[in-house]
Design a protein around this motif. Structure first.
Motif, PDB file in Angstrom:
ATOM      1  N   PHE A   8      25.358  22.080 -67.874  1.00 23.60           N
ATOM      2  CA  PHE A   8      25.635  20.672 -67.612  1.00 23.60           C
ATOM      3  C   PHE A   8      24.392  19.836 -67.912  1.00 23.60           C
ATOM      4  CE2 PHE A   8      23.276  20.289 -63.653  1.00 23.60           C
ATOM      5  CZ  PHE A   8      23.249  21.595 -63.183  1.00 23.60           C
ATOM      6  N   ASP A   9      24.612  18.548 -68.145  1.00 23.07           N
ATOM      7  CA  ASP A   9      23.509  17.656 -68.473  1.00 23.07           C
ATOM      8  C   ASP A   9      23.712  16.337 -67.728  1.00 23.07           C
ATOM      9  OD1 ASP A   9      21.592  16.038 -69.544  1.00 23.07           O
ATOM     10  OD2 ASP A   9      22.095  16.420 -71.640  1.00 23.07           O
ATOM     11  N   CYS A  10      22.980  16.186 -66.641  1.00 21.63           N
ATOM     12  CA  CYS A  10      23.137  14.978 -65.808  1.00 21.63           C
ATOM     13  C   CYS A  10      22.834  13.698 -66.595  1.00 21.63           C
ATOM     14  CB  CYS A  10      22.231  15.057 -64.578  1.00 21.63           C
ATOM     15  SG  CYS A  10      22.632  16.429 -63.484  1.00 21.63           S
ATOM     16  N   CYS A  13      25.954  12.246 -68.026  1.00 27.01           N
ATOM     17  CA  CYS A  13      27.023  12.110 -67.025  1.00 27.01           C
ATOM     18  C   CYS A  13      26.807  10.815 -66.239  1.00 27.01           C
ATOM     19  CB  CYS A  13      26.950  13.310 -66.089  1.00 27.01           C
ATOM     20  SG  CYS A  13      28.083  13.213 -64.693  1.00 27.01           S
ATOM     21  N   GLY A  15      27.136  10.208 -63.272  1.00 27.86           N
ATOM     22  CA  GLY A  15      26.950  10.452 -61.832  1.00 27.86           C
ATOM     23  C   GLY A  15      28.246  10.762 -61.118  1.00 27.86           C
ATOM     24  N   TYR A  16      29.067  11.521 -61.785  1.00 26.00           N
ATOM     25  CA  TYR A  16      30.411  11.824 -61.263  1.00 26.00           C
ATOM     26  C   TYR A  16      30.359  12.399 -59.841  1.00 26.00           C
ATOM     27  CZ  TYR A  16      35.333  13.102 -62.320  1.00 26.00           C
ATOM     28  OH  TYR A  16      36.691  13.209 -62.368  1.00 26.00           O
ATOM     29  N   CYS A  17      29.432  13.330 -59.592  1.00 27.70           N
ATOM     30  CA  CYS A  17      29.393  13.982 -58.269  1.00 27.70           C
ATOM     31  C   CYS A  17      29.106  12.972 -57.151  1.00 27.70           C
ATOM     32  CB  CYS A  17      28.368  15.112 -58.256  1.00 27.70           C
ATOM     33  SG  CYS A  17      26.716  14.629 -58.761  1.00 27.70           S
ATOM     34  N   TYR A  97      23.884  20.813 -54.720  1.00 26.25           N
ATOM     35  CA  TYR A  97      24.899  20.734 -55.772  1.00 26.25           C
ATOM     36  C   TYR A  97      24.284  20.441 -57.128  1.00 26.25           C
ATOM     37  CZ  TYR A  97      29.115  19.869 -58.315  1.00 26.25           C
ATOM     38  OH  TYR A  97      30.116  19.970 -59.242  1.00 26.25           O
ATOM     39  N   PRO A  98      24.708  21.026 -58.214  1.00 24.65           N
ATOM     40  CA  PRO A  98      25.641  22.141 -58.253  1.00 24.65           C
ATOM     41  C   PRO A  98      24.912  23.451 -58.018  1.00 24.65           C
ATOM     42  CG  PRO A  98      25.150  21.436 -60.481  1.00 24.65           C
ATOM     43  CD  PRO A  98      24.337  20.557 -59.562  1.00 24.65           C
ATOM     44  N   CYS A 103      28.543  22.947 -63.572  1.00 25.76           N
ATOM     45  CA  CYS A 103      28.965  21.833 -62.726  1.00 25.76           C
ATOM     46  C   CYS A 103      30.437  21.566 -63.068  1.00 25.76           C
ATOM     47  CB  CYS A 103      28.107  20.597 -63.007  1.00 25.76           C
ATOM     48  SG  CYS A 103      28.797  19.094 -62.287  1.00 25.76           S
ATOM     49  N   TYR A 105      32.383  19.130 -62.305  1.00 24.91           N
ATOM     50  CA  TYR A 105      32.622  17.755 -62.763  1.00 24.91           C
ATOM     51  C   TYR A 105      32.269  17.647 -64.249  1.00 24.91           C
ATOM     52  CZ  TYR A 105      32.684  16.109 -57.865  1.00 24.91           C
ATOM     53  OH  TYR A 105      32.981  15.898 -56.545  1.00 24.91           O
ATOM     54  N   TYR A 106      31.114  18.227 -64.599  1.00 25.40           N
ATOM     55  CA  TYR A 106      30.665  18.104 -65.988  1.00 25.40           C
ATOM     56  C   TYR A 106      31.585  18.871 -66.923  1.00 25.40           C
ATOM     57  CZ  TYR A 106      27.514  17.293 -69.856  1.00 25.40           C
ATOM     58  OH  TYR A 106      26.993  16.869 -71.051  1.00 25.40           O
TER      59      TYR A 106
HETATM   60  S1  SF4 Z   1      28.493  15.567 -61.804  1.00 27.26           S
HETATM   61 FE1  SF4 Z   1      27.258  17.318 -62.452  1.00 27.26          FE
HETATM   62  S2  SF4 Z   1      26.404  16.677 -64.432  1.00 27.26           S
HETATM   63 FE2  SF4 Z   1      27.135  14.836 -63.378  1.00 27.26          FE
HETATM   64  S3  SF4 Z   1      25.326  14.033 -62.287  1.00 27.26           S
HETATM   65 FE3  SF4 Z   1      26.474  15.376 -60.868  1.00 27.26          FE
HETATM   66  S4  SF4 Z   1      25.483  17.388 -61.092  1.00 27.26           S
HETATM   67 FE4  SF4 Z   1      24.877  16.179 -62.872  1.00 27.26          FE
END
Ligand code: SF4
Ligand code: SF4
Length: 128
Positions: A8-10, A13, A15-17, A97-98, A103, A105-106
């Motif tokens: 995964f690559d925040c 993303c 900021g889904y989590c 998390y994660p 992840c 979500y990712y």
């Molecule tokens: S949902 Fe996953 S990839 Fe997105 S910010 Fe949160 S930890 Fe990072």
């Protein structure tokens, strides 16, 4: 064989989590939030958390704010920069998390972006 690299690559993303509506805060988390903000535990409890009850159990969760991408997001999320504003003061669940190299979500975002053939696609925007 277990995955050997992080998948995964925040940075890619939104900021889904942090849009999850039940970010639990245990007493130690609230004490950390209080210290981080220089307020009392009672003030931190009221300002930053609210109760959530299900199946007769009650827990304290972080308050949310309106979001520009999703329907709502944690009150400590910078909705422009798409990142946590209290990184050192964040609750344990956010630190954990994660828990691993994946992840969920990712994975969902990646799947939808591939499916939509749009690397910037944000699934569920405005509905979560
Ligand atoms: S949902 Fe996953 S990839 Fe997105 S910010 Fe949160 S930890 Fe990072
Ligand atoms: S405290 Fe920070 S990491 Fe945790 S949900 Fe809120 S913005 Fe996200």
């Amino acid at each position: 064989m277990p995955a050997t690299k992080v998948t995964f690559d925040c940075a890619k993303c939104p900021g889904y989590c942090c849009t999850y509506d039940r970010i639990e805060t245990k007493p130690a988390d609230i004490a950390r939030l209080a210290k981080y903000h220089g307020v009392t535990i009672a003030q931190a409890t009221t300002r930053f958390t609210k109760t959530y009850t299900w199946e007769g159990k009650t827990e304290r969760i972080l308050r949310h704010q309106k979001d520009t991408v999703y329907k709502s997001v944690c009150m400590f999320f910078d909705t422009e920069a798409r990142r946590c504003t209290i990184y050192k003061g964040r609750p344990s669940v956010c630190r954990e998390y994660p828990d691993g190299k994946k992840c969920g979500y990712y994975d969902f975002i990646k799947f939808e972006r591939k499916h939509q053939e749009d690397p910037a696609f944000v699934p569920n925007a405005g509905t979560l």
